[in-house]
Design an enzyme around this catalytic site. Structure first.
Site, PDB file in Angstrom:
ATOM      1  N   GLU A 265       0.970  -1.279   0.200  1.00 15.90           N
ATOM      2  CA  GLU A 265      -0.018  -0.114   0.023  1.00 15.90           C
ATOM      3  C   GLU A 265       0.829   1.123  -0.158  1.00 15.90           C
ATOM      4  O   GLU A 265       1.779   1.374   0.952  1.00 15.90           O
ATOM      5  CB  GLU A 265      -0.980  -0.108   1.449  1.00 15.90           C
ATOM      6  CG  GLU A 265      -1.996   0.906   1.194  1.00 15.90           C
ATOM      7  CD  GLU A 265      -1.768   2.316   2.050  1.00 15.90           C
ATOM      8  OE1 GLU A 265      -1.044   3.035   1.206  1.00 15.90           O
ATOM      9  OE2 GLU A 265      -2.267   2.146   3.100  1.00 15.90           O
ATOM     10  N   CYS A 302      -2.556   7.846   4.810  1.00 16.04           N
ATOM     11  CA  CYS A 302      -2.561   7.458   3.516  1.00 16.04           C
ATOM     12  C   CYS A 302      -3.776   7.742   2.640  1.00 16.04           C
ATOM     13  O   CYS A 302      -3.640   7.942   1.513  1.00 16.04           O
ATOM     14  CB  CYS A 302      -2.654   5.760   3.497  1.00 16.04           C
ATOM     15  SG  CYS A 302      -1.514   4.804   4.515  1.00 16.04           S
TER      16      CYS A 302
END
Lengths: 527, 527
Positions: A265, A302
């Site tokens: 990720e 994120c």
């Protein structure tokens, strides 16, 4: 708990001999004791050997025992009490309420996966009974279930020292799947890592598992990480971090004699699209909410909203003005590490210096020498954004760019030009529904999660969550690293043909003793 | 149908200008008319542009319409009648009954996927209703479903000119998933490909779809295939073929600026393990069944039994003697192409020449100059097998090696040393159950399908089938290329947060108008 700085290799611990790592309090710059010994390749080798050995017994456990183990980890983490929170605060500069919440999320997701194990849906059990009289050929008895891949390497993330680190989502889902885990602790919070790692070790012991089920190593470089991903006994890896780091390890995973899944990720700017009616109705209400999401946790999520897309006009001017005011009022915020702070600063300066980019507002500046980030809001014309791919890159921290699109057609071109994202948010009113419906099919191809009238920063640990998305937001957009579906990353299907009843796994036996949902002859049946 | 040799680009057709390909009758060596024009990169570009354009409307179709389309393809293939069978026989040397069966399998799997679309389980729909009163923070409304990846490249396989070629399993599952398909036809059966391709084109027209939903190109080299996998509008690919070809295209897929999933089914020797009691009870009954599976279709199955593992002794001697007799009686068999025949011959000669390998038996030899394969059975000691990795490699055709293991421990070492496989078969009696139970956990890690008292050559198209397996049997062991689960390769999950009811896809609307099974708050619910 007295920290020792040791590596946790299976049930043992010892001080690593490959250099030393120390935590740093980013709020004060103070170095934290003790020193943590870095792992050698021999340590990786031993952890992998133990994980490989443990895999046989670990995957064979009744699912109920595996669930109990996950719950035991949660209890052992809770038993660390306030000592844990104090250490995480010192190592990350993150505030207490955030970390108490993150601890709740961490133990919550371990318990959620215990529920997944008891439910059994993750097995995707299927039964196609034999048809001995079928013409021209009889049909064999076929049954299918998911099995675990094998030992998994997990790379702790800097920005979630609990929920995406040693006992975070990757570890919880891999352990739930039946895979032993080797964690490479993030060097920004080694003490936190040791505390949580020892909690897992204690849970392994308390449930009586093979100690190779869990190991944890320290390292601040790349070589040991690469050795871990390259080890032939490691069968998958989970990573949350930078695009550069993720791609480097992905290349190792793909270049092995036996390639393995590598779930990274990596990078997302999480566009927020303000549709016309919403902008007209509540530009000045959306603006402070946006800035709150932008500056939350010093922007180190994120899912931080790094891009605002809207059609230019007085309503957008009003939004930009209000957002600019809120940014100016935003206090300087301690960032996780000096390195992250420096990278943020460089990213912001590059935008300040870009001729086509207007600096709308800067937040409060921290004291000289403090590792604080100064929030930043920029704007740029749609045409200029389309022309400069650097403006599409993530600046990790509280920086965002408003893209002023000339008209709807340009807005659509900007959306079409976006890279893969973790999230895309739409702010809309009922009058925007037709436009939103027209945009949705494209948004679905660009992001793992689409949300309305909010921001992506809260990532609910749920059954219907996708924290993932097309490249480069992740290396594999077919998966999620948050939520119950994350377990699927560490499983693969196996088909059993004409096995005698005695040799079938319990979940596939004809009388379904585990009571799991199964697809029988194509029809889904509850237990 | 009059063959034209043309490329099928969207709804159009035109003669390719990049060289010419002709079919060859492998039984006679005769070149078949007409010539087929090879595609240029410009043709690939146009097919990809059309597929990209078609994707928007194709994925938005009601699932029922997509199901109807798959059924229409099946009908149009059936309407080709015996002309199709005659052409496939000429191009492949495969016998009529096999091809009639394969046609049935091909239309059957198209109709099976129509059922998958009507069932809706492939959507993996999940709903986590909002909890506005949850403390400390409310829970948003979260819903999840699978969406298609985008245009898919499919590489036709030589050995299944219908079931794994233009309208084969990869095409059926990709179209079912909502992905337009661009087929690279296998140069060994270009006429078959044109006939089936035109049947798909006709189905596209009859259902009124965007013609870019399907294209088919011819090429006998690598450059055009690589261009197809490298095209940024192509989002996944399915391949069945050689390990070398699969790995070369996998590298292209991984090396793109945006890497894509590449599903290659490549290489498997499909070990057959004869357990002691079974060997004792029926060595001479298993032997002819084994040789029948070995020589079926000239051994040109991905699941051909290329390895027999057993503990040495008089019972194994009896098996080898009986199998050797059956092999000697096996007629020479026409192979699919001169190239495949030559590669088989080279592989067999290498085994004949290997000092540690004993040639047990050779089948009948064909006429000089015929493209026929001569079956071959070899044996080798377990120790020698362990020492020579070349003996683990697939020889595509009717060749198999019996590995004589000194004892159970050596058998286990041999199993542990195996690469990933599509299938592993166990022959056993009740007295073997304990040993089988001990072996099964390892076998599950080595193969996608485990079968008892049979051979892997029949691959049932079913819900519980896995035709896949760990590397190098495939490039991605988390999937299958046969059976309903194959659709999952071309899907990814998307999460929708707080979407107004009006904007939700039908399968996620609160009243579930499509009546699909959904996981609600973690609990699976039938419609």
């Amino acid at each position: 708990m007295q920290l020792t700085g040791e590596l946790l290799i299976g049930g043992d611990s010892r001080f690593g001999t490959n250099g030393e790592i120390k935590g740093v309090n980013p709020a004060t710059g103070q170095t934290l004791e003790p020193a943590f010994g870095g792992a050698t390749k021999a340590d990786v080798d031993q952890a992998a050997a133990l994980a490989h050995e443990a895999f046989a017994s670990y995957r064979a456990l009744p699912y109920e025992t595996r669930a109990t183990f996950l719950e035991a980890i949660a209890e052992h983490i809770e038993a660390l009490g306030d000592d844990l929170i104090v250490r995480v605060m010192a190592e990350t500069g993150l505030p207490r309420p955030r970390l108490e919440g993150e601890r709740g999320r961490t133990v919550g997701q371990l318990r959620l996966f215990a529920g997944v194990l008891r439910d059994g849906g993750f097995l995707e059990a299927r039964v196609d009974p034999a048809q001995p009289d079928r013409k021209p050929l009889p049909r064999p008895d076929l049954r299918l279930r998911n099995v675990p891949l094998g030992p998994v390497a997990v790379f702790g993330a800097s920005n979630f020292p609990l929920a995406f680190s040693v006992a975070g989502g990757d570890t919880a889902s891999a352990l739930a799947a039946g895979c032993p885990v080797i964690v490479k602790a993030h060097p920004a919070h080694p003490g936190t890592s040791e505390m949580v790692g020892r909690a897992i070790q204690a849970a392994v012991a308390s449930v009586g598992l093979h100690p190779g089920v869990f190991s944890m190593i320290h390292d601040s470089g790349y070589e040991v990480s690469q050795a871990l991903v390259a080890d032939p006994r490691v069968k998958a890896a989970g990573f949350t971090g930078s695009r550069r780091g993720g791609l480097a390890l992905l290349a190792v995973a793909q270049g092995r004699p036996e390639p393995i899944p590598f779930y990274a990720e990596m990078s997302s700017i999480n566009p927020v699209i303000l549709l016309p009616a919403a902008l007209e109705a509540r530009a000045e209400k959306i603006a402070p909410d946006f800035v709150a999401a932008l500056t939350l946790g010093a922007g180190q999520f994120c899912t931080n909203p790094g891009l605002i897309l809207a059609i230019d006009g007085p309503e957008l001017d009003a939004f930009v003005a209000a957002a600019g005011q809120a940014v100016e009022a935003a206090p300087a915020a301690v960032m996780l590490t000096p390195g992250i702070c420096q990278a943020f600063s460089h990213g912001v300066e590059a935008l300040v210096g870009a001729p086509e980019v207007t600096t709308v507002a800067r937040g409060q500046k921290g004291a000289d020498g403090s590792h604080t980030g100064q929030a930043a809001l920029f704007s740029v014309a749609g045409q200029a954004f389309l022309a400069n791919p650097h403006l599409h890159e993530e600046v990790f921290g509280a920086a965002s760019i408003v893209v002023r699109c000339a008209d709807q057609a340009e807005l659509e071109r900007v959306i079409a030009a976006l890279e893969g994202q973790l999230t895309i948010a739409l702010h809309l009113e009922e009058a925007d529904h037709a436009l939103a419906a027209a945009l949705l099919p494209t948004l679905e191809l660009k992001a793992g999660r689409i949300l309305v009238n909010g921001f992506g920063t809260g990532v609910e640990v749920a059954n219907a969550m996708v924290h993932g998305g097309p490249f480069p937001s992740t290396s594999d957009g077919r998966t999620t690293s948050v939520g119950t579906l994350a377990i699927a990353r560490f499983l693969r299907p196996v088909s059993y043909q004409n096995l005698p009843e005695a040799l079938l796994p319990a979940e596939l036996k004809t009388d379904n003793p585990l009571g799991v949902a199964r697809r029988v002859d194509g029809k889904l049946k509850l237990a």
